[in-house]
Design a protein around this motif. Structure first.
Motif, PDB file in Angstrom:
ATOM      1  N   LYS A 169       0.827  -1.197   0.000  1.00  0.00           N
ATOM      2  CA  LYS A 169       0.000   0.000   0.000  1.00  0.00           C
ATOM      3  C   LYS A 169       0.866   1.254   0.000  1.00  0.00           C
ATOM      4  N   ARG A 170       2.087   1.119   0.527  1.00  0.00           N
ATOM      5  CA  ARG A 170       3.052   2.222   0.520  1.00  0.00           C
ATOM      6  C   ARG A 170       4.237   1.864  -0.371  1.00  0.00           C
ATOM      7  N   LYS A 171       5.029   2.874  -0.678  1.00  0.00           N
ATOM      8  CA  LYS A 171       6.240   2.629  -1.450  1.00  0.00           C
ATOM      9  C   LYS A 171       7.172   1.709  -0.659  1.00  0.00           C
ATOM     10  N   ALA A 172       8.017   1.006  -1.384  1.00  0.00           N
ATOM     11  CA  ALA A 172       9.029   0.186  -0.725  1.00  0.00           C
ATOM     12  C   ALA A 172       9.896   1.081   0.159  1.00  0.00           C
ATOM     13  N   HIS A 173      10.309   0.552   1.306  1.00  0.00           N
ATOM     14  CA  HIS A 173      11.125   1.333   2.228  1.00  0.00           C
ATOM     15  C   HIS A 173      11.828   0.405   3.215  1.00  0.00           C
ATOM     16  N   PHE A 174      12.744   0.964   3.966  1.00  0.00           N
ATOM     17  CA  PHE A 174      13.345   0.262   5.082  1.00  0.00           C
ATOM     18  C   PHE A 174      12.692   0.752   6.367  1.00  0.00           C
ATOM     19  N   LYS A 175      12.616  -0.140   7.343  1.00  0.00           N
ATOM     20  CA  LYS A 175      12.137   0.288   8.653  1.00  0.00           C
ATOM     21  C   LYS A 175      13.003  -0.352   9.725  1.00  0.00           C
ATOM     22  N   THR A 176      12.901   0.216  10.910  1.00  0.00           N
ATOM     23  CA  THR A 176      13.721  -0.264  12.022  1.00  0.00           C
ATOM     24  C   THR A 176      13.271  -1.654  12.456  1.00  0.00           C
ATOM     25  N   TRP A 177      14.223  -2.541  12.651  1.00  0.00           N
ATOM     26  CA  TRP A 177      13.941  -3.903  13.085  1.00  0.00           C
ATOM     27  C   TRP A 177      13.239  -3.865  14.447  1.00  0.00           C
ATOM     28  N   PRO A 178      12.279  -4.772  14.678  1.00  0.00           N
ATOM     29  CA  PRO A 178      11.568  -4.782  15.958  1.00  0.00           C
ATOM     30  C   PRO A 178      12.521  -4.827  17.161  1.00  0.00           C
ATOM     31  N   LYS A 179      12.239  -3.955  18.132  1.00  0.00           N
ATOM     32  CA  LYS A 179      12.976  -3.857  19.399  1.00  0.00           C
ATOM     33  C   LYS A 179      14.403  -3.335  19.223  1.00  0.00           C
ATOM     34  N   GLN A 180      14.720  -2.824  18.034  1.00  0.00           N
ATOM     35  CA  GLN A 180      16.002  -2.175  17.829  1.00  0.00           C
ATOM     36  C   GLN A 180      15.841  -0.676  18.094  1.00  0.00           C
ATOM     37  N   ASP A 181      16.868  -0.054  18.645  1.00  0.00           N
ATOM     38  CA  ASP A 181      16.814   1.378  18.951  1.00  0.00           C
ATOM     39  C   ASP A 181      17.937   2.111  18.239  1.00  0.00           C
ATOM     40  N   HIS A 182      17.603   3.265  17.677  1.00  0.00           N
ATOM     41  CA  HIS A 182      18.618   4.148  17.111  1.00  0.00           C
ATOM     42  C   HIS A 182      19.249   4.956  18.242  1.00  0.00           C
ATOM     43  N   THR A 183      20.465   5.416  18.022  1.00  0.00           N
ATOM     44  CA  THR A 183      21.103   6.274  19.029  1.00  0.00           C
ATOM     45  C   THR A 183      20.375   7.614  19.073  1.00  0.00           C
ATOM     46  N   PRO A 184      20.360   8.284  20.217  1.00  0.00           N
ATOM     47  CA  PRO A 184      19.597   9.529  20.356  1.00  0.00           C
ATOM     48  C   PRO A 184      19.964  10.613  19.362  1.00  0.00           C
ATOM     49  N   ASP A 185      21.217  10.644  18.893  1.00  0.00           N
ATOM     50  CA  ASP A 185      21.604  11.686  17.946  1.00  0.00           C
ATOM     51  C   ASP A 185      21.362  11.286  16.491  1.00  0.00           C
ATOM     52  N   CYS A 186      20.855  10.062  16.259  1.00  0.00           N
ATOM     53  CA  CYS A 186      20.548   9.611  14.899  1.00  0.00           C
ATOM     54  C   CYS A 186      19.282  10.300  14.403  1.00  0.00           C
ATOM     55  N   ILE A 187      19.259  10.660  13.139  1.00  0.00           N
ATOM     56  CA  ILE A 187      18.110  11.358  12.576  1.00  0.00           C
ATOM     57  C   ILE A 187      16.858  10.478  12.556  1.00  0.00           C
ATOM     58  N   ASP A 188      17.058   9.159  12.626  1.00  0.00           N
ATOM     59  CA  ASP A 188      15.917   8.241  12.633  1.00  0.00           C
ATOM     60  C   ASP A 188      15.552   7.773  14.044  1.00  0.00           C
ATOM     61  N   TYR A 189      16.091   8.429  15.039  1.00  0.00           N
ATOM     62  CA  TYR A 189      15.774   8.071  16.425  1.00  0.00           C
ATOM     63  C   TYR A 189      14.292   8.335  16.714  1.00  0.00           C
ATOM     64  N   PHE A 190      13.692   7.467  17.485  1.00  0.00           N
ATOM     65  CA  PHE A 190      12.309   7.670  17.918  1.00  0.00           C
ATOM     66  C   PHE A 190      12.132   7.089  19.316  1.00  0.00           C
ATOM     67  N   GLU A 191      11.144   7.602  20.005  1.00  0.00           N
ATOM     68  CA  GLU A 191      10.792   7.083  21.314  1.00  0.00           C
ATOM     69  C   GLU A 191       9.635   6.114  21.156  1.00  0.00           C
ATOM     70  N   ARG A 192       9.583   5.128  22.031  1.00  0.00           N
ATOM     71  CA  ARG A 192       8.521   4.137  21.961  1.00  0.00           C
ATOM     72  C   ARG A 192       7.433   4.461  22.986  1.00  0.00           C
ATOM     73  N   GLU A 193       6.195   4.296  22.557  1.00  0.00           N
ATOM     74  CA  GLU A 193       5.090   4.476  23.481  1.00  0.00           C
ATOM     75  C   GLU A 193       4.222   3.230  23.450  1.00  0.00           C
ATOM     76  N   LYS A 194       3.604   2.914  24.554  1.00  0.00           N
ATOM     77  CA  LYS A 194       2.808   1.702  24.646  1.00  0.00           C
ATOM     78  C   LYS A 194       1.416   1.912  24.069  1.00  0.00           C
ATOM     79  N   LYS A 195       0.897   0.855  23.472  1.00  0.00           N
ATOM     80  CA  LYS A 195      -0.470   0.869  22.957  1.00  0.00           C
ATOM     81  C   LYS A 195      -1.166  -0.401  23.440  1.00  0.00           C
ATOM     82  N   ALA A 196      -2.459  -0.399  23.310  1.00  0.00           N
ATOM     83  CA  ALA A 196      -3.221  -1.574  23.715  1.00  0.00           C
ATOM     84  C   ALA A 196      -2.953  -2.723  22.762  1.00  0.00           C
TER      85      ALA A 196
END
Length: 289
Positions: free
Chosen positions: A55-82
Motif C-alpha cells: 500500500k506504501r512505497k518500498a522502504h526500510f524500517k527499524t527492526w523490531p525492538k532495535q533502537d537508534h542512538t539519540p543523535d541519529c536522525i531516525d531516532y524515535f521514542e517508543r510508546e505503549k499501545k493496547a
C-alpha cells in the motif's frame, strides 16, 4: 519517517555496501543483503528490515525492538499501545471483479511511480516521533480474520458484510515464499518467457531477476472466461515467439507444484499484459499502438 538507504554488512567479506531501497531487489545477493542491513548514520547500530512495495512505497524500517542512538536522525521514542485484535476465527471472502481491477490498477500506478528519485528524499530535518509498542497489561479484542480469495468455495462474497473488504498482499517473485501457499497474492510484474497451450489449460512462465514462476490458467478459469478465450492466448504466444519483451501482472492463488511456488489465476480479468486486459493489449498491438 520512511528510510530509503541502508548499509549491508557482509560478514563473509568483512565489507560494507550502501544499499538503496529502489535497487535492493536487483542485488545479486538479495537474500543475504536483506538479512544484514543497518542504519547508515555514524555510530548507530540499529538493524533495519526491507519492506517491499504494498500500500506504501518500498522502504526500510527499524527492526523490531532495535533502537537508534539519540543523535541519529531516525531516532524515535517508543510508546505503549493496547493489544491489537486477536482473531478468533477465519473466513474466506471472494474478491469482486472491481476489487481485483483496483489492485491491478494500483500496482500499475505504483510501478510507474518508481521513477521517483529516492535519493532526492529529504532526510536532513530531524523529527520527534514515537513508535508504538504493545502494552501487555491491556486486553486484546476478539475478531474475525477475513482471507481474500479468487478460488471456489469462498465462505462469503465481497460486499456481504459492510465495511469488510480484505486486503490483497503484493508479492514480487523474489519475495514469494512458503507462507503464501494457499493464499491469494498480487504479483506486480514478471517478464513473459514462454507460453504452453493445451485444451482448457495454459501455462505462462514469467521471471523477475533470478526468480521464475508459472502462471496457471485451468478449467475453472475457462469455465467463466469469454468464449474462445484460448485463441487470445494463442495470439499472445505468437508475439512472445517474436522475442518481444512483455510484462505480466496478476492476482491469483499461490500453489506448490513440482516443489516450486507458482500461481493459479481463476478469472480472466485477474491478469494483464503490459498493464492492459489481454483483449485490449492484442487489439492495440494489431493496430500498431
Amino acid at each position: 519517517m520512511s528510510i530509503f538507504e541502508a548499509v549491508f554488512r557482509d560478514a563473509y567479506a568483512d565489507t560494507e555496501e550502501l544499499i538503496f531501497v529502489d535497487s535492493i531487489e536487483k542485488h545479486k545477493e538479495f537474500n543475504r543483503v536483506r538479512s544484514s542491513i543497518f542504519c547508515t548514520y555514524e555510530n548507530c547500530e540499529a538493524q533495519l528490515e526491507y519492506v517491499p512495495q504494498g500500500k506504501r512505497k518500498a522502504h526500510f524500517k527499524t527492526w523490531p525492538k532495535q533502537d537508534h542512538t539519540p543523535d541519529c536522525i531516525d531516532y524515535f521514542e517508543r510508546e505503549k499501545k493496547a493489544r491489537g485484535q486477536k482473531n478468533s476465527a477465519t473466513t474466506t471472502m471472494a474478491l469482486s471483479d472491481k476489487h481485483i481491477a483496483d489492485v491491478l490498477n494500483d500496482m500499475k500506478r505504483k510501478r510507474k511511480s518508481q521513477e521517483d528519485d529516492f535519493n532526492g528524499q529529504s532526510r536532513k530535518t530531524k523529527k520527534n516521533k514515537k513508535n508504538k509498542t504493545v502494552d501487555p497489561s491491556q486486553p486484546s479484542t476478539n475478531g474475525v480474520n477475513i482471507v481474500p480469495t479468487t478460488g471456489l468455495g469462498a465462505d462469503m462474497q465481497e460486499g456481504e458484510v459492510k465495511g469488510k473488504s480484505p486486503s490483497v498482499r503484493r508479492r514480487t517473485l523474489l519475495l514469494l515464499n512458503d507462507d503464501d501457499i494457499g493464499f491469494t497474492r498480487a504479483i506486480p510484474d514478471g517478464l513473459i518467457e514462454s507460453i504452453d497451450i493445451n485444451t482448457d489449460r495454459v501455462v505462462i512462465a514469467i521471471s523477475s531477476g533470478s526468480k521464475s514462476c508459472n502462471i496457471y490458467f485451468e478449467e475453472f478459469f475457462f469455465s467463466s472466461a469469454p468464449a474462445n478465450f484460448i485463441e487470445r492466448f494463442k495470439d499472445l504466444e505468437k508475439i512472445v515467439d517474436l522475442n518481444i519483451k512483455l510484462n505480466l501482472s496478476c492476482v491469483g492463488e499461490v500453489v506448490r507444484r513440482n516443489n516450486e511456488l507458482h500461481l493459479l489465476v481463476n478469472k480472466h480479468i485477474a491478469f494483464r499484459v503490459e498493464d492492459l486486459y489481454l483483449t485490449i493489449f492484442l487489439d492495440n498491438y494489431n493496430r500498431g499502438q
